[in-house]
Scaffold this motif. Structure first.
Motif: not given
Length: 322
Positions: A54-73
């Motif tokens: 998390r930052s003031r610009y919003g949220v960013q995916l980590t490498e683990a998040g990038e692997r998890l998100y497409p399948g969950l979506s």
């Protein structure tokens, strides 16, 4: 990692990633941003990895998040699609229409009794809102949109392109200067759209150098409010022709100067392709097209000044998107 992961935490992560912020995800799920953050921390603890930074610009995916998100979506998308299919089955005779308040009150609602008489078996529900419906997620069968026509992922059927007409109350014009040419409107108070742009463009289109007076006057973000201000004698309003139709017929408004100007936008009926194959949706589409065809005929407008220009029926492929 446990065999079963908390579904709420998985959805909190998915919505936060899709929408780009904890606040937006919280609004979507009907909880607080703190609750979303807590669910994501719970998921990260169960998985043993960091999924988001998390930052003031919003949220960013980590490498683990990038692997998890497409399948969950994809998974949540399939769940929502299945629920929509079930809702479609259980509400086979319900027709949910989303449209703008001004179009609903001035054009759709006065004509809807005709559709109800033709199809009493269909339960019509009109959602009147300035926000665009998400046809992939929201329980909406048909949206009536005013825009440029390019709506990715859905089918859009062109209806008509309105023109802008200068209208005012008869009482205001009876006590004021004569109105013979477009520049004469500058002798009256001008009621403005939200961007204060329409009057300037209309005057320029008719060869008038508008000057600063064309941008002065109270502004409104809906044609419905513009017309109410005009009916009460506050000034001349430049509004879409179909929005003023009933007030013109009833004599509450008159065309100040009969110089209609084509709007940049057109009206479209928008729906998911699979919805258009459903009988109750098809019935509404056919009825709408019939109403537009009747509205474009001379019988509708007769010789009323200004109304004869009210509609230009759109041909497929013509128009622009929001």
């Amino acid at each position: 990692m446990g065999a079963v992961l908390p579904l709420l935490a998985l959805r909190a992560f998915t919505e936060t990633t899709r929408l780009g912020s904890l606040k937006a995800a919280a609004e979507r799920m009907g909880v607080t941003p703190g609750a979303i953050s807590q669910q994501i921390r719970l998921l990260e603890d169960r998985l043993g990895v960091t999924l988001l930074t998390r930052s003031r610009y919003g949220v960013q995916l980590t490498e683990a998040g990038e692997r998890l998100y497409p399948g969950l979506s994809r998974g949540f998308g399939q769940i929502e699609s299945a629920l929509l299919d079930l809702d479609m089955l259980t509400r086979a005779n319900s027709l949910n229409i989303s449209t703008q308040p001004s179009f609903a009150s001035s054009w759709l609602i006065p004509r809807l009794a005709d559709f109800n008489a033709l199809h009493p078996e269909i339960d019509v529900r009109v959602q009147s809102t300035a926000e665009l419906a998400d046809l992939q997620r929201d329980p909406v069968d048909v949206a009536l949109r005013h825009g440029l026509g390019d709506y990715p992922g859905v089918k859009s059927i062109p209806l008509f392109a309105p023109v802008l007409l200068p209208v005012a109350s008869p009482g205001l014009l009876a006590t004021g200067p004569a109105l013979d040419e477009p520049q004469d409107c500058l002798h009256y108070p001008l009621l403005q759209d939200a961007d204060r742009a329409d009057w300037t463009l209309w005057l320029q289109a008719h060869g008038v150098e508008p000057g600063h007076r064309s941008r002065r006057g109270p502004s409104f973000d809906e044609d419905l409010l513009l017309m109410r201000a005009a009916v009460s004698g506050q000034g001349i309003a430049l509004v879409q022709s179909q929005h003023a139709e009933e007030d013109l017929r009833q004599g509450r408004l008159v065309v100040a100067v009969d110089r209609p100007w084509p709007s940049r936008f057109a009206y479209y009926l928008v729906a998911r392709e699979e919805k258009l194959g459903q009988p109750h949706v098809r019935a509404f589409v056919d009825w709408m097209l019939g109403q537009v065809e009747a509205g474009a005929s001379p019988d509708m407008h007769g010789s009323d000044s200004g109304l004869k220009h009210a509609f230009e029926v759109r041909q497929p492929g013509v128009g622009r998107s929001e």
